[in-house]
Design an enzyme around this catalytic site. Structure first.
Site, PDB file in Angstrom:
ATOM      1  N   GLU A   1     -19.034  -2.733  24.279  1.00 53.46           N
ATOM      2  CA  GLU A   1     -17.854  -4.377  24.159  1.00 53.46           C
ATOM      3  C   GLU A   1     -16.231  -4.271  23.620  1.00 53.46           C
ATOM      4  O   GLU A   1     -15.401  -5.016  23.846  1.00 53.46           O
ATOM      5  CB  GLU A   1     -18.547  -5.606  24.025  1.00 53.46           C
ATOM      6  CG  GLU A   1     -19.010  -5.619  24.953  1.00 53.46           C
ATOM      7  CD  GLU A   1     -20.749  -4.984  24.873  1.00 53.46           C
ATOM      8  OE1 GLU A   1     -20.625  -4.078  23.596  1.00 53.46           O
ATOM      9  OE2 GLU A   1     -21.690  -4.905  25.276  1.00 53.46           O
TER      10      GLU A   1
ATOM     11  N   HIS B   1     -29.784 -13.270  24.342  1.00 55.26           N
ATOM     12  CA  HIS B   1     -28.729 -13.382  25.669  1.00 55.26           C
ATOM     13  C   HIS B   1     -28.177 -14.214  25.666  1.00 55.26           C
ATOM     14  O   HIS B   1     -27.418 -14.473  26.397  1.00 55.26           O
ATOM     15  CB  HIS B   1     -28.935 -12.941  26.663  1.00 55.26           C
ATOM     16  CG  HIS B   1     -29.885 -11.243  26.951  1.00 55.26           C
ATOM     17  ND1 HIS B   1     -30.791 -10.913  25.293  1.00 55.26           N
ATOM     18  CD2 HIS B   1     -29.028  -9.746  27.519  1.00 55.26           C
ATOM     19  CE1 HIS B   1     -30.338  -9.863  25.582  1.00 55.26           C
ATOM     20  NE2 HIS B   1     -29.702  -8.649  26.778  1.00 55.26           N
TER      21      HIS B   1
ATOM     22  N   HIS C   1       0.798  -1.920  -0.250  1.00 54.28           N
ATOM     23  CA  HIS C   1      -0.287  -0.206  -0.094  1.00 54.28           C
ATOM     24  C   HIS C   1       0.711   1.003   0.118  1.00 54.28           C
ATOM     25  O   HIS C   1       1.058   1.859   0.873  1.00 54.28           O
ATOM     26  CB  HIS C   1      -0.816   0.337   0.996  1.00 54.28           C
ATOM     27  CG  HIS C   1      -2.125  -1.360   0.813  1.00 54.28           C
ATOM     28  ND1 HIS C   1      -1.312  -2.120   1.829  1.00 54.28           N
ATOM     29  CD2 HIS C   1      -3.009  -1.008   0.730  1.00 54.28           C
ATOM     30  CE1 HIS C   1      -2.569  -3.383   1.679  1.00 54.28           C
ATOM     31  NE2 HIS C   1      -3.909  -2.919   1.549  1.00 54.28           N
TER      32      HIS C   1
ATOM     33  N   HIS D   1      -4.069   3.163  -3.544  1.00 53.33           N
ATOM     34  CA  HIS D   1      -4.018   2.706  -2.172  1.00 53.33           C
ATOM     35  C   HIS D   1      -3.245   1.260  -1.644  1.00 53.33           C
ATOM     36  O   HIS D   1      -2.304   1.302  -0.834  1.00 53.33           O
ATOM     37  CB  HIS D   1      -5.579   2.654  -1.832  1.00 53.33           C
ATOM     38  CG  HIS D   1      -5.380   1.906  -1.021  1.00 53.33           C
ATOM     39  ND1 HIS D   1      -5.989   2.709   0.618  1.00 53.33           N
ATOM     40  CD2 HIS D   1      -6.158   0.069  -0.551  1.00 53.33           C
ATOM     41  CE1 HIS D   1      -5.850   1.055   1.031  1.00 53.33           C
ATOM     42  NE2 HIS D   1      -6.306   0.094   0.574  1.00 53.33           N
TER      43      HIS D   1
END
Lengths: 666, 666
Positions: B410, B472, B29, B260
């Site tokens: 999280e 859950h 890159h 890129h």
């Protein structure tokens, strides 16, 4: 516009039902229902277009309770407005086995539940997907058929999640002006005041993403209604920050985390009743006059729905049929044949090609034949090969295209795709690298749980991606995806299997599929056309042994060619070996025990070959089987070098098999 | 302050090295290195405090290249400033097997690489963790020892990722003023212009999160320097949006996605050299005068480092020892004994207790004994039981506490914890529900890849959580986590095993651990104290058979009690059965073949019991073994009802075992 006295009674009914449901269950979340009841009641009684007598009316507004822990609020409202799936008896079975009123809203448990929610942030992103599907269907079928809005009620916790943040950016970018997010801004999270973890300016955050944003008193019905009306005329998606009190009305617990996730207890529940001026102390007892108010409100849109039916019936049979077909999720007639014909051409072609490139070729056929597919990629379009020739991209405010540049937002992509399928009328497929399936895992899981047909094109599916190195090389992702119930993981070995796997994925209407595709070119292995879709069997004998097999080689995807080459080496040594291609563990598991035994065979040596971890393979090759694959993370080097370095070569397979055979047979 | 002529030469050197490395590799890159070289060169030559002759100087500034695909820029700079691990020859082996100059920066491959990056967004969140650890260590050891800054260079793609958005919110909330984010604002992503997927106001977005933000010309060294200086005095974290041109200097590819991710090719590479006024056309050839400029810049902070050493040496032996111990990641002496003593008490206690509660009790001991632990939870503190008595939480601008309220984030939590360990001096542990391990999967994977000791407390680890339902209830998460190389998954069966597992996790200095803990109370099974840590064997015989075993029952966590009860039922019928507790598949896999055979045993019937999917269990029980667990998602109902509904009971296990035994033995 709002009769505040009637509103108070109606909202109180929603609150009381939620309180009583939680008390009856002995667990649950009363805080959000009590706090957000004013907002939700104004929405359901004055704004949301729906018809409980025709709950699947395609042009209804969609409502997603992203804060799924407040499910008792949703069930109560669905009951009050007259959804048949939520009679009072069902509310009384809240959180009990088999009840439609599950702990969190579960899609499929009853009409009116538009999405399974609970894992925070998902509902926000699914609502974005619904709003997007609405605009794309509108672009195709026009205002007469598709002209509705999407509402999502979200908590503080929802908005903290990255997936929500990605979705907010996306909705603002695309100018999804028919999306309204009601933020239950109660300033309380589980750990205590939300200020423990949040101190930004949420309105400015949404505005920076191209949304309209306002803040209102979430207990003022006039303000709620006015904000919802303003949102209808905005040319951008709208945030309405509704300042509310969690556990509104509870004498001591309101305004605190104590109201969030546990029953109030009889004393607080009674106190709340008094605070609402609620006369009856009998659980689930709603006075007839309040019932009537709600029932009337519930039927508000019956006329609109009937007008829609008229327009629908006035359509040409062809147009109506197409709309129905797409909303039912049926593929166009002749799909099988079209893909079958293409498979035949692929078998004859025999060019070595990466399965991601083969996928592109298959998609050219599919996208030409199936107008409802919507492609996309998380900013890896050229690598995922997901954009076909006649597909144009949607852009802000323009939804006539069939391709979505999701940006580097794998999680919102997968979650929004779920929302698109929930909305209906489109079949979305994604693109990203297999390693980044980790980024969208929670949404993949929800697709499996909700039984949604979404297709995820996940390329660069092994160390075969080469120099980008271990961060980009999946080794455990196949196992992780195979572990998800109702998830089809398809890893085709060549162009023909790729076409077969695409067919399986599109015909799998009750769950998501992942297509794990190679970056690197793979030889054509299926060079004789088979009318039957062999990949649909999960595993099949690709190359029989010359005689009684001493070695069975099982492989998936790019490693099937390794197995075939190893078989040739073993054959040359006079060791009869067979090759079983295993495009899908899950589909193989669904075969009869007899078929399974036949395919597994009884060669004394069984070898599994996959450039990934062993976990899950013992099912096929036994715990004493040989496995040639990865035991740790990959490395940065050219693909061929890596395959040699990690010993995943035909020679290594043949050597290991021969050695094991010597041990066994002596 | 900046000599712009010298700067141009120095930045050109960084650019040319990156171009040449990519050309030599034939892939990579070049776009970001060429675009961001001015920004990074000013940072490395004038601002960043580091000493290549003492690369692990604890008080160095940290630099994270979140846009890891621009690795060639980092390697070039590390080479130019004099890091021994990056001689020119290493740059020439860019992206080749075994080279420290891997495709993406890999932590551990060489000093100067502060974090493994590449999966976008992770670097931003790790930098937040580093900046947080710096402040927490500063709060403990003072300005004399800990007083540095954290810089992160991020791309458009980085900032689109949800994990970055979570981390940005967190950094703003906590007022991590020593964090500076340099955004390589080149307006180009892989699919084309970034405007395909982004149209928000990024500065406003950061400001809304409590950051300082400014925009500069990323090719103007004076502006870069001035902005970096301003950031040093801000009382908030700082965003510097650096407008740059991707592939800066490439005649036709600059400013476009074509620059890129692929080599420029000889013609473009030469054109770029000319654009920089670079005389030499020989790859990797840096004129001596430019080398000297860089070498001098690289030694800028040697004096500061020596001053630091003086302060360090002036400390009391005790304080210095403590600082060293913590930075080395050694536990306090006597840790084993302290925990061993506590295990003895637990064995004698025999109270039925949820393992999450047992974990809390163990943490009381650990946190009192190990001052460097830092607890936290993603807004589930009361459920995860992660906050112990004498722990106070950090808060915005105040870092004297040892607990982090991460919010419902999280992913940023897990990624920031990685950054904290990379910084050194702290041992972070988290809290969330096991089902939500999905939300932080990419960061868990990076912890395993980087070999970082982080501990994740993941409670509510099965259908045993009850009414919250399938969203859950983890069923596939254990398998998914076990699939990650170098990840320890620990699922203790009772309080004693919980203490053992905590000990294993903390002593596991070369990788992350997940503690899967029950919501529901579990009986005490290990009621006789064993000096040895039996869980460390991965699996061990908990209850021997009365005679020659006909049935072997293998179980983990909450299901070990089910196995023990089933054994009692079988015993009563005269069928000798034994129970093997399996707290960790990975640790068992590391045992000798002999020990494994001994533990697995040769009973004719083997049964695996785990309230989760079977995937991975065939390794232990064989593909013909019986498995009592889950075959799909869970449901919403009380825990006991669910265990019966899904047939995970002692009676069901005993029945199945008896039936299988009858089939086998006849």
């Amino acid at each position: 516009m709002i009769d505040s006295e009637k509103h108070s009674l109606m909202a109180a009914a929603a609150r009381v039902l939620a309180i009583d449901a939680v008390e009856a269950a002995g667990c649950g979340h009363p805080g959000l229902p009590m706090g957000a009841a004013d907002v939700a009641s104004v929405l359901f009684s004055h704004v949301l277009a729906f018809d409980p007598t025709a709950p699947r009316w395609p042009d209804r507004d969609r409502f997603v309770l992203s804060a799924g822990h407040g499910s008792a609020l949703l069930y109560g409202l669905l009951h009050l407005v007259g959804y048949e799936d939520f009679p009072l008896d069902t509310l009384k079975t809240f959180r009990q086995l088999g009840s439609p009123a599950a702990g969190h809203p579960e899609f499929g448990h009853g009409a009116g539940i538009e999405a399974t929610t609970g894992p925070l942030g998902q509902g926000v992103a699914m609502a974005v997907g619904m709003a997007l599907a609405e605009r794309m269907m509108n672009a195709r079928f026009g205002n007469d058929l598709v002209d509705h809005r999407t509402y999502v009620l979200a908590s503080d916790g929802d908005l903290m999640e990255g997936v929500a943040q990605e979705a907010i950016a996306l909705a603002g970018h695309l100018r999804l002006s028919r999306l309204t997010l009601l933020w239950d801004d109660n300033g309380v999270s589980i750990d205590g005041p939300a200020s423990l973890a949040v101190s930004g300016d949420m309105l400015a955050r949404f505005e920076s993403a191209g949304w309209s944003a306002c803040r209102i008193d979430g207990h003022d019905p006039e303000a709620i209604f006015a904000a919802l009306e303003r949102a209808r005329t905005s040319d951008r998606p709208s945030l309405i920050a509704c300042r509310t009190t969690i556990g509104f009305g509870a004498p001591t617990k309101s305004g605190s985390a104590a109201a969030h996730g546990a029953p109030l207890g009889p004393k607080e529940a009674l106190g709340a009743r008094h605070a609402y001026g609620w006369a009856s102390e009998t659980p689930f007892d709603i006075p007839a006059e309040i019932r009537d108010l709600w029932r009337i409100a519930g039927l508000r849109s019956v006329h609109a729905r009937k007008e829609w039916e008229k327009r629908y019936r006035a359509l040409s049979a062809e147009e109506r049929g197409e709309f129905d077909r797409r909303m039912r999720g049926q593929l166009p007639p002749g799909f099988d044949e079209a893909l079958g014909g293409f498979r035949k051409r692929l078998a004859a072609d025999r060019t070595a090609i990466a399965t991601r490139k083969a996928s592109e070729a298959v998609l050219e056929v599919i996208n030409a034949f199936v107008p409802e597919t919507v492609g996309g990629s998380a900013d890896l379009t050229g690598s995922n090969n997901t954009l076909t020739r006649n597909m144009t991209a949607i852009s802000p405010g323009h939804f006539g295209g069939r391709y979505v540049h999701w940006g580097v937002r794998e999680h919102a992509m997968a979650a929004a795709m779920n929302g698109m399928v929930l909305h209906g009328g489109v079949i979305p497929y994604s693109g990203t690298f297999l390693a980044f399936s980790d980024y969208c895992k929670p949404a993949l899981r929800l697709a499996a749980l909700m039984r949604l047909r979404v297709v995820h094109v996940m390329t660069h599916d092994s160390i075969g991606l080469g120099e980008d190195g271990p961060t980009h090389q999946p080794v455990e992702q196949l196992a992780g995806l195979r572990a998800i119930p109702n998830m089809l993981v398809l890893r085709p070995a060549d162009a023909v299997e790729t076409a077969e796997c695409w067919q399986i994925a599109l015909e799998n209407r009750t769950g998501p599929s992942v297509l794990a595709l190679s970056r690197q070119a793979l030889p054509a292995l299926r060079t004789v056309h088979e009318p039957a879709n062999l990949s649909a069997r999960g595993a099949y004998e690709l190359r029989p042994a010359a005689g009684e097999a001493l070695v069975s080689l099982f492989a998936t995807g790019s490693e099937v060619a390794v197995a075939v080459a190893a078989k040739e080496l073993l054959d040359a040594e006079g060791i009869p070996a067979r090759v079983v291609s295993v495009p899908s563990f899950e589909l193989f598991e669904r075969q009869s025990a007899e078929r399974r035994r036949e395919v597994v065979g009884d060669a004394p040596v069984k070898v599994g070959i996959e450039a990934a971890v062993r976990l899950g393979w013992d099912r096929l090759i036994g715990d004493d089987g040989l496995f040639v694959g990865m035991t740790g993370f990959g490395a940065s080097a050219p693909a061929g070098v890596l395959y040699r370095h990690f010993g995943i070569t035909a020679a290594a397979v043949a050597d290991a098999a021969r050695k094991r055979l010597d041990e066994r047979v002596g």
